[in-house]
Design a protein around this motif. Structure first.
Motif, PDB file in Angstrom:
ATOM      1  N   UNK A  89       0.834  -1.208   0.000  1.00  0.00           N
ATOM      2  CA  UNK A  89       0.000   0.000   0.000  1.00  0.00           C
ATOM      3  C   UNK A  89       0.862   1.248   0.000  1.00  0.00           C
ATOM      4  N   UNK A  90       1.947   1.211  -0.777  1.00  0.00           N
ATOM      5  CA  UNK A  90       2.857   2.360  -0.787  1.00  0.00           C
ATOM      6  C   UNK A  90       3.641   2.473   0.509  1.00  0.00           C
ATOM      7  N   UNK A  91       4.137   1.338   1.016  1.00  0.00           N
ATOM      8  CA  UNK A  91       4.959   1.284   2.242  1.00  0.00           C
ATOM      9  C   UNK A  91       4.173   1.730   3.478  1.00  0.00           C
ATOM     10  N   UNK A  92       2.855   1.516   3.453  1.00  0.00           N
ATOM     11  CA  UNK A  92       2.012   1.980   4.564  1.00  0.00           C
ATOM     12  C   UNK A  92       1.419   0.851   5.409  1.00  0.00           C
ATOM     13  N   UNK A  93       1.353  -0.367   4.861  1.00  0.00           N
ATOM     14  CA  UNK A  93       0.732  -1.452   5.619  1.00  0.00           C
ATOM     15  C   UNK A  93       1.713  -2.037   6.634  1.00  0.00           C
ATOM     16  N   UNK A  94       1.159  -2.811   7.560  1.00  0.00           N
ATOM     17  CA  UNK A  94       1.998  -3.364   8.622  1.00  0.00           C
ATOM     18  C   UNK A  94       2.949  -4.444   8.110  1.00  0.00           C
ATOM     19  N   UNK A  98       5.124  -3.940   5.922  1.00  0.00           N
ATOM     20  CA  UNK A  98       6.331  -3.220   5.500  1.00  0.00           C
ATOM     21  C   UNK A  98       7.439  -3.391   6.549  1.00  0.00           C
ATOM     22  N   UNK A  99       8.528  -4.005   6.153  1.00  0.00           N
ATOM     23  CA  UNK A  99       9.612  -4.311   7.099  1.00  0.00           C
ATOM     24  C   UNK A  99      10.874  -3.515   6.764  1.00  0.00           C
ATOM     25  N   UNK A 100      11.867  -3.552   7.656  1.00  0.00           N
ATOM     26  CA  UNK A 100      13.172  -2.967   7.296  1.00  0.00           C
ATOM     27  C   UNK A 100      13.693  -3.541   5.979  1.00  0.00           C
TER      28      UNK A 100
END
Lengths: 318, 318
Positions: B161-166, B168-170
Motif C-alpha cells: 500500500x505504498x509502504x504503509x501497511x503493517x 512493511x519491514x526494514x
C-alpha cells in the motif's frame, strides 16, 4: 566537516532552543521533536518553540512535553537551532529568540535557504530535515529509541509524500529501514497521518467533485469553491488544501485548477499540471508564482468571469 | 536451502512458463515480469501466461513482450512457476499449463498457501513476492537493470500500500533502496499507480460521499451504491473497489460499510474497521468471511432493509 562543528556546539551548550518554521509541517515537527528528545537524553535542557498549536493529526508524536508555544519575551539561549527554515521570515515572532541567542545554527534542505545563521548546514540532497537529524544523531552515537524513530519517520514520510515524490532516494529508504528496526508502528502512523480526514473535508471533496468541470477534451479540470459551498459543509479555508489534486489525478487531465472564493471576496487560484504545461507562467501573469507543476495566484473579479478567463488562457497552451 | 533448489531447477530448464494469479495485481504482475526479464537474459525462453488483459494502469511495465493471454491448448513446459498464487483455483483456466508441466514450483507469501506444487517456497515474512524474486535474482547474480527494478518496485510498492501497511519491514525498505539505485522513476510510477483515477471512479466517489450516512455518533459510516447510481456516472462494478475506505478514513469512524446492488439483484457488502471491531464476525453471520478489519458478504433483500439490519447489528458491538 560541518556536522562535527554542530555536534561540538551542542556538546558545549547547556541551554538549547529549537525553532521549526511557522505552520510547522510533519518534517519540521518530527525533526524538532526527535532532536529535542535526543538532547534531553544528553541533559541539555532543550526547548522547542512553536509559533502556533500543532495540527491535531500530529498529536500522537512523542516529545511534546519539551515544546511550548512562543508568547513573546524571549529567554536567552546559548544555542538556537532553526530547523527546516528557509529564511528568517519563516521564524515568525520567534525571530526574537533567534536574535537574542549566543550562537545560531540553521539546519535545512531547501535550495533557497538564505544561510541566515552563524553556522549553516543546508543539505539539498536530503529528502527531509529528518534525514539530516538522523545522521547527526547517528554520528553523536545517540542510540535511537522508538520515540525518536517515530518522530524521524513522520518527518521523512511526510516530506516525501509517503515515499512517492522524486526527492525519495536510496538513502531515504535505508534510513527508514533503520527507523522501522527501532520500533516504528508503520500502519498506525500511515493511517493517522495520510488516511485520516475530517468529515467536513470529505464532504468538501464530494462537493468539489460535483462541481468539477472538464474542458479541452478532458485535459483541463476546473473546480470552483464558493464561500457558500464551504459554509454548506462546515469546512474551513484550510480544508481546501489538496482539493486541486482531485482534478489533477483524473486520467487524461494535464492541468487542474481550483478557484476559491475567500471570505475577503478575493479569489485564490491553485494550478497543478502533470507532464508538460508550465503553470507558473499563467500564475505569473496574474502576479502569482510557483513552480512549473504547482503554482498559484490571487485575483479579483466574479468567480465565473475568472473561470472563463483562465480556461481561455490555459486552453492556448494545451 | 529451497532457494538453491529453485535456482538449480531454473538453470537446468530451457522452456519455462510463469503463472501469476487470476486478476493479477501489482505484485503478481511485477514479480512475473521481473522474473521473465531475468530468465530472458539467461536465454531461458520464458513465457508469462495471464488469465486476462493487464489493467491499463500497469501498461507502462516493461517485459510485456514476454507475456500472452492464455487461450487454451496448453504447451508442454519443462518448468512452470506459479507466483503469488495461494492455491490452484487462483490459476483459473491456466491450471491446464500447470498440470501439463514437467516440474512445478510455487513461490508465494500468503500464509494460507496450500503448497500445491512439486517445490514450494512460501515466505510469509515477505511483504510481496517481489521481495522473494529480488532475493532469488540477487543469489543468481543477475545484475538488476532499470526494467527489472521497475517491475520489482511496482510489486513491492503496491503490496505494501505504498509502504504503509503493517507488512512493511526494514528489509522492504532496504530492497527498495537498491531498486531505486538501479534507476526506478519513483514519482512517475507513484503518480501512475497510486494517483491516477478514471473520471468515472472520481464521479462515483463524489456520489458515494453524497450518499454517506453516519450512525452511532459518527462511529459507523454507511454508503449505499445502487445499480442506478453506478450507471448514472458510467462506472463499473470494479470502480467500487476501495470506496469503503472513504468511510473508514473519516476521523472518528470505527466501522465503514458499503452496500452495493449488483446487476444480479444481490447485494454485496464490504466491511472495514479501524481499531477494535471484528467485522469478520458480522460477515460470517451472513455466510461471508474475511479478517478482523476487512470482511465481506453477499446478501439478498431490499437495500434499505439490509442497511437497517446491518446498522442494528453493528451498533451492538460499537
Amino acid at each position: 566537516m560541518i556536522e562535527n562543528e554542530i555536534i561540538s556546539l551542542i556538546e558545549k551548550a547547556d541551554k538549547i532552543a529549537i525553532l521549526p518554521h511557522v505552520s510547522a509541517d510533519g518534517d519540521a515537527l518530527g525533526s524538532s521533536l526527535a532532536l529535542a528528545l535526543a538532547l534531553n537524553i544528553l541533559n541539555k535542557k532543550p526547548v522547542i518553540y512553536f509559533e502556533e498549536e500543532m495540527p491535531s493529526i500530529y498529536g500522537f508524536l512523542p516529545g511534546k512535553e519539551l515544546s511550548r508555544i512562543y508568547e513573546g519575551k524571549p529567554d536567552k539561549y546559548e544555542l538556537v537551532i532553526a530547523l527546516d527554515t528557509g529564511d528568517l521570515d519563516r521564524l515568525g515572532k520567534r525571530v526574537e529568540i533567534f536574535n537574542n541567542a549566543g550562537i545560531t545554527v540553521n539546519i535545512d534542505h531547501h535550495p533557497t535557504n538564505t544561510e541566515f545563521a552563524g553556522v549553516n548546514f543546508v543539505d539539498t540532497n536530503a529528502s527531509a530535515v529528518g534525514e539530516i537529524i538522523y545522521r547527526l544523531l547517528t554520528m553523536m552515537k545517540i542510540g535511537l529509541d522508538k520515540d525518536m524513530a517515530t518522530c524521524l519517520y513522520v518527518a521523512i514520510a511526510t516530506d516525501t509524500g509517503g515515499f512517492r515524490y522524486s526527492n525519495t532516494t536510496p538513502d531515504t529508504h535505508k534510513i527508514t529501514a533503520d527507523l522501522i528496526n527501532n520500533g516504528v508502528d508503520v500502519s498506525y502512523i500511515s493511517q493517522t497521518v495520510f488516511d485520516t480526514l475530517s468529515l467536513q473535508k470529505v464532504k468538501l471533496m464530494g462537493k468539489a467533485i460535483e462541481n468539477l468541470e472538464l474542458f479541452e477534451n478532458g485535459k483541463l479540470a476546473v473546480i470552483k469553491i464558493t464561500d457558500d459551498l464551504l459554509k454548506s459543509v462546515g469546512a474551513k479555508e484550510e480544508d481546501c488544501e489538496g482539493i486541486v489534486n482531485i482534478g489533477r489525478n483524473i486520467e487524461g487531465v494535464e492541468v487542474a485548477v481550483v478557484i476559491r472564493q475567500r471570505a475577503s471576496g478575493e479569489l485564490k487560484v491553485n494550478f497543478r499540471s502533470k507532464d508538460y504545461v508550465d503553470v507558473s507562467v499563467i500564475a505569473n501573469r496574474h502576479s502569482g508564482g510557483g513552480h512549473k507543476r504547482a503554482a498559484g495566484c490571487t485575483v479579483k473579479g466574479d468567480i465565473n468571469d475568472v473561470k472563463e478567463m483562465l480556461v481561455k488562457e490555459i486552453s492556448e497552451v494545451l
